[in-house]
Design an enzyme around this catalytic site. Structure first.
Site, PDB file in Angstrom:
ATOM      1  CB  SER A 149       0.795  28.869  -6.006  1.00 54.35           C
ATOM      2  OG  SER A 149       1.085  28.689  -4.798  1.00 54.35           O
ATOM      3  CG  HIS A 161      12.860  14.631  10.812  1.00 57.03           C
ATOM      4  ND1 HIS A 161      12.509  15.862  10.401  1.00 57.03           N
ATOM      5  CD2 HIS A 161      12.402  13.906   9.959  1.00 57.03           C
ATOM      6  CE1 HIS A 161      11.951  15.782   9.162  1.00 57.03           C
ATOM      7  NE2 HIS A 161      11.816  14.330   8.908  1.00 57.03           N
ATOM      8  CG  HIS A 162      11.949  10.418   9.054  1.00 54.46           C
ATOM      9  ND1 HIS A 162      10.491  10.286   8.691  1.00 54.46           N
ATOM     10  CD2 HIS A 162      12.585  11.506   8.216  1.00 54.46           C
ATOM     11  CE1 HIS A 162      10.374  11.353   7.903  1.00 54.46           C
ATOM     12  NE2 HIS A 162      11.346  12.126   7.584  1.00 54.46           N
ATOM     13  CG  HIS A 172      -1.398   1.360   1.595  1.00 52.44           C
ATOM     14  ND1 HIS A 172      -2.447   1.929   0.777  1.00 52.44           N
ATOM     15  CD2 HIS A 172      -1.122   2.448   2.638  1.00 52.44           C
ATOM     16  CE1 HIS A 172      -2.845   3.172   1.515  1.00 52.44           C
ATOM     17  NE2 HIS A 172      -2.055   3.403   2.560  1.00 52.44           N
ATOM     18  CD  GLU A 211       9.551  10.072  -2.955  1.00 50.12           C
ATOM     19  OE1 GLU A 211      10.510  10.530  -3.735  1.00 50.12           O
ATOM     20  OE2 GLU A 211       8.395   9.914  -3.375  1.00 50.12           O
ATOM     21  CE1 TYR A 264       8.586  19.846   3.197  1.00 54.53           C
ATOM     22  CE2 TYR A 264      10.264  18.234   3.915  1.00 54.53           C
ATOM     23  CZ  TYR A 264       9.530  19.255   4.063  1.00 54.53           C
ATOM     24  OH  TYR A 264       9.160  19.497   5.413  1.00 54.53           O
ATOM     25  CG  HIS A 295      12.504  14.848   5.062  1.00 51.02           C
ATOM     26  ND1 HIS A 295      11.637  14.607   5.895  1.00 51.02           N
ATOM     27  CD2 HIS A 295      12.508  16.095   4.575  1.00 51.02           C
ATOM     28  CE1 HIS A 295      10.938  15.867   6.065  1.00 51.02           C
ATOM     29  NE2 HIS A 295      11.329  16.834   5.239  1.00 51.02           N
ATOM     30  CE  LYS A 307       5.481  28.058  -1.137  1.00 53.60           C
ATOM     31  NZ  LYS A 307       5.854  27.527  -2.444  1.00 53.60           N
ATOM     32  CB  THR A 360       6.242  24.874   5.677  1.00 51.04           C
ATOM     33  OG1 THR A 360       7.425  24.109   5.489  1.00 51.04           O
ATOM     34  CG2 THR A 360       5.037  24.135   5.165  1.00 51.04           C
ATOM     35  CD1 TRP A 398       6.497   3.703   3.984  1.00 56.20           C
ATOM     36  CD2 TRP A 398       7.721   4.450   2.273  1.00 56.20           C
ATOM     37  NE1 TRP A 398       6.730   4.961   4.314  1.00 56.20           N
ATOM     38  CE2 TRP A 398       7.527   5.427   3.349  1.00 56.20           C
ATOM     39  CE3 TRP A 398       8.250   4.806   1.118  1.00 56.20           C
ATOM     40  CZ2 TRP A 398       8.096   6.729   3.089  1.00 56.20           C
ATOM     41  CZ3 TRP A 398       8.840   6.064   0.969  1.00 56.20           C
ATOM     42  CH2 TRP A 398       8.762   7.123   1.826  1.00 56.20           C
ATOM     43  NE  ARG A 407       4.204   3.799  10.609  1.00 58.00           N
ATOM     44  CZ  ARG A 407       5.087   4.703   9.685  1.00 58.00           C
ATOM     45  NH1 ARG A 407       6.252   5.164  10.099  1.00 58.00           N
ATOM     46  NH2 ARG A 407       4.890   4.282   8.630  1.00 58.00           N
ATOM     47  CG  ASP A 421       6.013  17.426 -26.983  1.00 60.00           C
ATOM     48  OD1 ASP A 421       6.102  16.714 -25.748  1.00 60.00           O
ATOM     49  OD2 ASP A 421       5.381  16.787 -27.982  1.00 60.00           O
ATOM     50  CB  SER A 448      10.126   5.554 -14.360  1.00 58.68           C
ATOM     51  OG  SER A 448       9.081   6.595 -14.534  1.00 58.68           O
ATOM     52  CB  SER A 449      11.479   9.128 -10.612  1.00 58.63           C
ATOM     53  OG  SER A 449      10.357   8.538 -10.026  1.00 58.63           O
TER      54      SER A 449
HETATM   55  C1  HEM Z   1       5.554  21.125   7.971  1.00 59.20           C
HETATM   56  C2  HEM Z   1       6.624  20.432   7.702  1.00 59.20           C
HETATM   57  C3  HEM Z   1       6.677  19.007   8.154  1.00 59.20           C
HETATM   58  C4  HEM Z   1       7.457  18.568   9.192  1.00 59.20           C
HETATM   59  C5  HEM Z   1       7.932  19.497  10.442  1.00 59.20           C
HETATM   60  C6  HEM Z   1       7.520  17.222   9.422  1.00 59.20           C
HETATM   61  C7  HEM Z   1       8.080  16.340  10.335  1.00 59.20           C
HETATM   62  C8  HEM Z   1       8.026  15.090  10.531  1.00 59.20           C
HETATM   63  C9  HEM Z   1       8.835  14.032  11.128  1.00 59.20           C
HETATM   64  C10 HEM Z   1       9.412  14.692  12.527  1.00 59.20           C
HETATM   65  C11 HEM Z   1       8.485  12.950  11.057  1.00 59.20           C
HETATM   66  C12 HEM Z   1       9.010  11.479  11.782  1.00 59.20           C
HETATM   67  C13 HEM Z   1       8.012  11.063  12.719  1.00 59.20           C
HETATM   68  C14 HEM Z   1       8.578   9.837  13.337  1.00 59.20           C
HETATM   69  O1  HEM Z   1       8.740   8.653  12.719  1.00 59.20           O
HETATM   70  O2  HEM Z   1       8.642  10.002  14.640  1.00 59.20           O
HETATM   71  C15 HEM Z   1       7.508  12.858   9.931  1.00 59.20           C
HETATM   72  C16 HEM Z   1       7.284  11.625   9.246  1.00 59.20           C
HETATM   73  C17 HEM Z   1       6.705  11.448   8.057  1.00 59.20           C
HETATM   74  N1  HEM Z   1       6.369  12.620   7.297  1.00 59.20           N
HETATM   75 FE1  HEM Z   1       6.621  14.624   7.891  1.00 59.20          FE
HETATM   76  N2  HEM Z   1       6.905  16.613   8.268  1.00 59.20           N
HETATM   77  C18 HEM Z   1       6.572  17.878   7.497  1.00 59.20           C
HETATM   78  C19 HEM Z   1       5.884  17.676   6.281  1.00 59.20           C
HETATM   79  C20 HEM Z   1       5.576  16.443   5.627  1.00 59.20           C
HETATM   80  C21 HEM Z   1       5.159  16.581   4.017  1.00 59.20           C
HETATM   81  C22 HEM Z   1       4.821  17.740   3.478  1.00 59.20           C
HETATM   82  C23 HEM Z   1       5.001  15.230   3.734  1.00 59.20           C
HETATM   83  C24 HEM Z   1       4.636  14.568   2.558  1.00 59.20           C
HETATM   84  C25 HEM Z   1       4.151  15.305   1.375  1.00 59.20           C
HETATM   85  C26 HEM Z   1       5.555  14.253   4.906  1.00 59.20           C
HETATM   86  C27 HEM Z   1       5.604  13.026   4.945  1.00 59.20           C
HETATM   87  C28 HEM Z   1       5.917  12.201   6.023  1.00 59.20           C
HETATM   88  C29 HEM Z   1       5.916  10.816   6.033  1.00 59.20           C
HETATM   89  C30 HEM Z   1       5.415   9.814   4.934  1.00 59.20           C
HETATM   90  C31 HEM Z   1       6.455  10.409   7.234  1.00 59.20           C
HETATM   91  C32 HEM Z   1       6.384   8.908   7.778  1.00 59.20           C
HETATM   92  C33 HEM Z   1       7.714   8.249   7.508  1.00 59.20           C
HETATM   93  C34 HEM Z   1       7.652   6.966   8.400  1.00 59.20           C
HETATM   94  O3  HEM Z   1       7.268   5.927   7.770  1.00 59.20           O
HETATM   95  O4  HEM Z   1       7.923   6.837   9.648  1.00 59.20           O
HETATM   96  N3  HEM Z   1       5.882  15.149   6.156  1.00 59.20           N
HETATM   97  N4  HEM Z   1       7.500  14.154   9.611  1.00 59.20           N
HETATM   98 CU   LIG Z   2      11.325  13.621   7.153  1.00 59.63          CU
END
Ligand code: HEM
Ligand SMILES: [Cu+2]
Ligand SMILES: [Cu+2]
Lengths: 373, 539
Positions: free
Chosen positions: B272, B306-307, B80, B259, B261, B257, B335, B332, B145, B454, B109, B173-174
């Site tokens: 926008s 931070h992850h 998923h 990714e 963004y 990370h 914006k 952010t 994932w 989770r 094009d 591809s990307s």
């Molecule tokens: C406002 C800005 C953002 C901040 C400060 C932020 C911060 C964080 C932090 C600290 C984590 C880690 C949490 C943990 O595992 O303990 C996290 C996880 C995650 N964030 Fe963000 N994030 C932001 C924006 C975004 C955006 C824009 C996306 C995607 C479009 C995103 C997608 C994800 C995903 C997919 C995870 C999960 C990763 C995992 O599998 O553990 N985040 N974020």
């Molecule tokens: Cu991150």
């Protein structure tokens, strides 16, 4: 919609906090966990305030500045002053937030001068605890019955959060945890202590806690560690120091006696029914998670023991793999996890259950002889 | 000589109608065809990944194991996640880039049309391989994932080889898509279209493309090391051989990370474009929007750990990553403030693209708030790997990225099909999605705070009520997306004839060509230096 959600949320949190309810972070039972909780609430309230301002402005303009109100659009599209302002102000708020966060973090990471040290080792899917400065060590496994998980029995109060042998620690003393793993990465987590630390194979992490109140505290493994990741809880009992010392002494005694008893029983052999009964019990507790209760395993992941050539013919190989495991696979060494009797029983069971009718028994003395070879 | 003439004739032909049949789609080098294929592909993947989510939510509807065994459950969460990230969100953005970037910058094009064809056509194979691996003995990938080693190496089933191969194809591809975007933007802008005049969608994709080129090779490196660790005896991530499993996480999140963004910057570009159109007022702070996007992209390389706060990093590293992560919320925030200022004193109407964009701003901001909370390291120890994180990233990905894609689809459907979509049905789709997405993801915050980890197939009874609500929200959200399918099919088949510029306040070159956009647009570049784009007549 969202404004309403936010206000509902704000209203909900303080109540939730008092009731220690199922909606908010726990305040826990240590000074650190309380500080963590306070940080959590602070940053949450900051977000609420920002949210009210931003969403307030948005909804204001959605309501007032609509075309159906006969609005003519303004034309401004820039203001350096405003833009600098809303860069600087959030920045200052963040600095205000970073200061308490930094000091809490530094306090959390200082595990020096501990009174008690416990080595915590994760493996698929159980925890092992070993007390330094004493001879006590044991495994801690999920105690919830299979039938509850499979919805055949009503689920108990601590469903999935109960273990056969909890970790016991003293209150009011600094307890240091050394955390590692035997196979994949696990993560040892007790929310009430605000301790969550990964158990990395081949490396040792440190964490610590100092619990104020005696009690039973429950947590879970927090890092995906394979099939039964959801089934390896952590249970910690905190006892008054005096009681803890008593408990530890008693455990030492019990474990010493068990070893003596094991030697004594070596001479005795068990008959087939005894072996099969004990073997089934051990098998369901230690092996069925992978090889399945019906012995058929999961093809491609965990081999079937039913009809396996090893279980049918190769006795030596069978004892070897159960005692020593097989490195580079998830088949662990059970030599130090089970007693000689249990090892003998489970091997006998595997050689005689599910139509593996070899009729052979394995005795504790056989296993002992193999281990001393 | 004659061949040359022949080719030219054929080329002339293209101006008027598209070739037909399967080969049109197989061999096409037309950016509009390729864009459409990307968009359809991503929608199909969205439904496939969505059905897996339904399996997950069905199993979690009640405590206890009912429908699937834990091993299969892990495969569902893993696939998923992979499908939604690499199959739904990313190809949708590439599809939008293909359709819109040439039309927005006045180019005929994409710059590299053959590569464009290839970068699309390898994708179905990548996902076919990934999905097929679910049927192997031992099942498909079951390690999340994030495929942390050693769960993905020593302890995984043999489908890992297929997983690695398919991720490689997705990466190639990307990268090709990203190169194409960069080359197009740098070389094919119409005269007068300076960088600081480009629409923000183009800008945000330009920056995203650089992120892609920077990090997709890192992902390729990570999967290759997993492959060699598992099959060829290396020990990159195995302590017994001198490696380090935590190093895997550093490499993964150095890709991971940026990714996240990659999955949100194009959304910023979309809203926008839409908010000014329906507020009938120019975007507030164009230049600061561009700088904020660039700042976010730059900072996104400094926050990966931070992850990994719970992996046992030294304190100074934890502090560094905490500060950088907090810092990223400043641009952010800028914006969000700019979007609100754009609406301020505008003359707003609420057509479906605008509704989705407004929902985006609010819900993405809620996701940003929880992101800020997650950035506070000491508290992240409690949040990490719980449903709180699941709630966070679904708010930014579903009600963020996906909602913006929906907004874009409604905004440009008249241009793509030449018909107006059914506004009533579209509004139904919006309200159904908005309500269900919140029922689905908002309670997850509570479950996480109260301690639900989770990636678990079963949970203790205290979480039963919350999970039931969440699952109901999940089914409702899943069903709501079928309305979208219906609206799109209806719009492709017919409907009220769309004018060249169906939205009163919309600006940009794409609205100067007729609807539906002819097969070839801007064969002679429009001169944007003399007249503002909206005043040009190019039909
Ligand atoms: C406002 C800005 C953002 C901040 C400060 C932020 C911060 C964080 C932090 C600290 C984590 C880690 C949490 C943990 O595992 O303990 C996290 C996880 C995650 N964030 Fe963000 N994030 C932001 C924006 C975004 C955006 C824009 C996306 C995607 C479009 C995103 C997608 C994800 C995903 C997919 C995870 C999960 C990763 C995992 O599998 O553990 N985040 N974020
Ligand atoms: Cu991150
Ligand atoms: Cu686990």
């Amino acid at each position: 919609m969202s404004i309403r959600l936010i206000t509902a949320l704000t209203a909900m949190f303080p109540i939730a906090a008092q009731a220690q309810s199922q909606f908010n972070l726990t305040q826990g039972v240590t000074e650190i966990s309380q500080r963590v909780y306070d940080l959590h609430m602070t940053i949450f309230y900051i977000c609420c305030v920002i949210g009210v301002i931003v969403f307030g402005a948005m909804f204001w303009s959605m309501i007032r500045h609509r075309k159906s109100n006969g609005r003519k659009p303004a034309t401004f599209h820039e203001s350096v002053k405003v833009e600098i302002l809303w860069t600087i102000i959030p920045f200052l708020i963040l600095i205000g937030m970073a200061i308490p966060a930094t000091s809490t973090l530094i306090a959390m990471e200082d595990s020096s001068e501990s009174d008690v040290t416990v080595l915590v080792t994760g493996s698929q899917w159980k925890w092992h605890y070993k007390y330094f400065d004493s001879n006590v060590e044991y495994f801690s496994l999920l105690a919830t019955q299979r039938d509850q998980i499979e919805n055949k029995l009503e689920k108990g109060e601590n469903y999935l959060l109960e273990v056969d042998r909890p970790l016991v620690i003293p209150t009011d003393r600094k307890v240091r945890f050394l955390i590692t793993s035997d196979d994949v990465i696990h993560s040892w987590w007790v929310p009430d202590f605000a301790v969550k630390k990964d158990a990395n194979p081949g490396f040792i992490n440190e964490a610590w806690t100092k619990v104020d109140q005696p009690g039973i505290y429950r947590g879970q493994c927090a890092e995906l560690c394979g099939k039964d990741h959801g089934f390896m809880p952590v249970v910690v009992i905190a006892k008054e120091p005096a009681e803890y010392d008593k408990w530890l002494a008693a455990q030492e005694e019990i474990q010493r006696k068990a070893k003596e008893e094991e030697q004594r029983l070596l001479a005795m052999s068990m008959d087939m029914t005894e072996l099969m009964d004990l073997g089934e019990q051990v098998y369901l507790g230690s092996c069925a998670a992978c090889h399945q209760a019906n012995g058929e395993g999961i093809p491609g992941v965990f081999p079937a023991l039913k009809g396996s050539p090893m279980a049918l013919n190769d006795m030596e190989g069978h004892i070897d793999i159960v005692v020593n495991g097989k490195s580079g696979t998830s088949m662990q060494a059970f030599g130090n996890q089970l007693s000689l009797r249990e090892l003998a029983a489970v091997i006998t069971y595997e050689r005689n259950a599910w139509g593996n009718d070899t009729g052979e028994t394995v005795q504790a003395s056989d296993v002992n002889a193999y281990m001393n070879e | 000589m004659s061949t040359v003439v022949g080719e030219m004739d054929q080329h002339d032909d293209h101006h008027h109608h598209a070739p037909s049949g399967v080969t049109r789609w197989l061999f096409t080098t037309n950016h509009k065809d390729i864009g459409s294929m990307y968009l359809w592909f991503s929608f199909i993947m969205f439904l496939v990944g969505g059905s897996m989510a339904m399996v997950i939510r069905a199993e979690l509807f009640q405590p206890g194991l009912q429908l699937v065994d834990p091993h299969f459950f892990n495969q569902m969460t893993t696939v998923h996640g992979l499908i939604m990230v690499f199959g739904a969100v990313m190809p949708a953005f590439t599809g939008l880039a293909n359709w819109m970037i040439p039309m927005m910058i006045g180019a005929p094009d994409m710059a590299l049309p053959r590569m464009n064809n290839w970068s699309f056509w390898i994708l179905p194979f990548a996902f076919a391989i990934l999905l097929a691996s679910l049927f192997m003995e031992g099942g498909g990938p079951a390690f999340g994932w994030t495929f942390y080693a050693p769960l993905s190496t020593t302890y995984s089933s043999d489908s890992t080889a297929l997983f690695v191969f398919s991720v490689h194809i997705m990466g190639i591809s990307s990268i090709m898509g990203a190169i194409n975007v960069i080359v197009t933007i740098m070389n094919m802008r119409a005269p007068g279209m300076t960088y600081m005049k480009m629409p923000l969608f183009v800008w945000s994709w330009f920056i995203t493309a650089f992120l892609l080129i920077a990090v997709m090779p890192v992902l390729a490196g990570a999967v290759t090391m997993v492959l060699t660790d598992k099959y060829f005896g290396t020990s990159f991530f195995d302590a017994a051989g001198g490696g380090d499993p935590v190093m895997f996480q550093h490499i993964f999140w150095f890709f991971g990370h940026p990714e996240v963004y990659i999955m949100i910057l194009p959304s910023f570009g979309i809203v926008s474009a839409i908010i000014p159109a329906f507020a009938r007022k120019p975007l507030f702070g164009y230049a600061s929007m561009v700088y904020a996007t660039a700042a976010i992209a730059g900072l996104s390389f400094l926050v990966w750990a931070h992850h990994m706060f719970t992996t046992g990093m030294p304190v100074f590293a934890e502090l560094f990553f905490m500060y950088c992560t907090m810092l990223i919320s400043v641009p952010t925030g800028v914006k969000v403030f700019n979007w609100v200022a754009t609406m301020w004193r505008g003359s707003i109407t609420f057509e479906t693209p605008m509704l989705f964009s407004l929902a985006f701003v609010i819900l993405f901001t809620i996701g940003g708030f929880s992101g800020l909370m997650l950035a506070i390291t000491p508290v992240d120890f409690q949040y990490h790997d719980t449903y709180f994180v699941v709630a966070h990233f679904h708010y930014v990905l579903v009600s963020g990225a996906i909602f913006s894609i929906m907004a874009a689809a409604y905004f440009w459907l008249p241009k793509w099909t030449g018909h107006m979509y059914d506004e009533g049905l579209a509004k139904l789709h919006f309200w159904a999605s908005l309500i269900s997405v919140n029922v689905l993801f908002f309670p997850m915050h509570f479950a996480g705070l109260a301690g639900m980890p989770r990636r678990i197939p079963d949970y203790s009874i205290q979480f039963a009520d919350i999970n039931q609500i969440v699952s109901i929200g999940g089914f409702a959200f899943g069903l709501s997306q079928l309305i979208f399918l219906w609206v799109v099919i209806k719009c492709v088949k017919g409907g009220e004839k769309a004018p060249a510029k169906p939205w009163e306040g919309a600006e940009g070159l794409e609205w100067t060509v007729p609807s539906p956009a002819p097969y070839h647009t801007f064969d002679t570049p429009p001169d944007t230096s003399k007249t503002p784009p909206e005043a040009q007549d190019h039909g």
